[in-house]
Design a protein around this motif. Structure first.
Motif: not given
Length: 382
Positions: A314-323, A345-363
């Motif tokens: 899961l990547v929470v991002k701005d436009s720097y992440a696009n490239s 939407g709710d980010v925590a629910s999104l991660a739980q729904q899709h069984q995601i274990h790794d998250m990157l915040i990139l700004y």
């Protein structure tokens, strides 16, 4: 003073008042823009008045930004002002420095200390409430703090680096901080940032990707693992439009295409559109050519890479992440890109729904400081 002199003064005063009135009339009646294609950002809208916001000064500050963003024929006025500034030797226009070797560098605008602390507290709170997610954060320094040799002699980029360190030391120790300043600084003589745009280039993103691999524990690809394709040599970016500085050389845009590329699908979830490419090549005909990456910013994008054994990210991002994200498709089975400026939407629910274990915040640091949307990370949506 004879009557003709007085008459001419009256006429000039009347014409000036008519001009001011016309500008005011147009500013009031013309429809307001939501997005600036030239600056690649959302424009300020009329703030909601409240007694508290007025007393605190927030309303007047936001209203001033609104008037600046929505001023009629803004780009024409910026061009005129910048031309005059350049003639008299001024090296700054509309928050952009005219640097050495044809570089335009966005001024780092610091917000209040309390706002930055609130954002860090939001990230720490989200971390505490989602212990099942392994979190990484990459705050990318902008060109003004990395390309020190390109700055005008009277400018320093030290303040951004100080705040980067403040964020790093304030984060929960369980969050992995990915420090890309050293690698970018060591490569500052290479084209890691565009000269006329506020983004990093694909080459800059590539070096940051290699740094992330060391933190996340996967083996990164090397230069020779990619076909590097130049899409254009004629890219004038957001800082070129924003500053009004002209007679500068354009940028090139490169794509790093893996030689042994897997098939993948890209789903723009809220738009209910699906494609087999991360690149919108038709956008090379547009002004903002950087939108070749993922066709710009979207609330939620899902990438299915075909790597059945890979982890989900899961990547929470701005436009720097696009490239940046295209480098990760060789290492994950699914990648979910969330832009909190548009996602409801709710980010925590999104991660739980899709069984995601790794998250990157990139700004990039400038967006992280200026944009309040990271605070939506802990908002509970119905």
């Amino acid at each position: 003073m004879n009557r003709y002199d007085k008459l001419s003064q009256y006429v000039m005063a009347i014409l000036f008042l008519i001009f001011i009135g016309l500008i005011l009339f147009l500013n009031l009646l013309l429809p307001k823009k939501v997005f600036s294609e030239s600056e690649n950002r959302k424009l300020e809208q009329l703030p909601v008045f409240s007694f508290h916001s007025f007393i605190s000064g927030k309303f007047t500050s936001d209203f001033e930004k609104y008037m600046t963003d929505q001023f009629v024929a803004k780009e024409i006025w910026v061009d005129v002002k910048s031309s005059v500034d350049r003639v008299i030797g001024k090296k700054e226009s509309n928050g952009v420095y005219l640097g050495k070797d044809g570089y335009l560098l966005q001024k780092f605008v610091e917000r209040s200390e309390s706002e930055l602390k609130e954002k860090v507290q939001t990230i720490n709170s989200f971390h505490s409430s989602t212990p099942e997610l392994t979190k990484y954060i990459m705050l990318v320094p902008t060109a003004v703090s990395v390309l020190q040799s390109k700055l005008p002699d009277y400018v320093s980029g030290d303040r951004e680096r100080v705040l980067l360190n403040d964020v790093r030391t304030s984060l929960n120790p369980g969050i992995h901080y990915v420090d890309v300043y050293p690698v970018l600084s060591s490569r500052q003589n290479e084209p890691i940032y565009y000269k006329t745009d506020h983004h990093w280039t694909s080459k800059g993103a590539f070096y940051a990707y290699q740094q992330l691999s060391k933190q996340m524990g996967f083996t990164h690809k090397r230069d020779e693992d990619f076909d590097i394709r130049i899409l254009t040599h004629d890219f004038y970016g957001s800082l070129y439009s924003k500053s009004g500085f002209r007679n500068l050389s354009p940028d090139s845009i490169e794509l790093y295409i893996p030689k042994n590329e897997w098939e993948y699908t890209v789903e723009y979830v809220e738009e209910q559109q699906r494609t087999d490419s991360m690149y919108e090549l038709e956008n090379m005909k547009k002004k903002d050519k950087y939108t070749v990456f993922f066709n710009g910013n979207h609330p939620l994008i899902k990438i299915n890479t075909g790597h059945k054994e890979g982890q989900k990210l899961l990547v929470v991002k701005d436009s720097y992440a696009n490239s940046f994200i295209p480098f990760l498709t060789s290492h994950f089975s699914e990648i979910y890109m969330v832009d909190l400026r548009y996602y409801e939407g709710d980010v925590a629910s999104l991660a739980q729904q899709h069984q995601i274990h790794d998250m990157l915040i990139l700004y990039n640091m400038n967006t992280f400081v200026e944009d309040p949307s990271i605070n939506n990370l802990t908002d509970t949506k119905e």
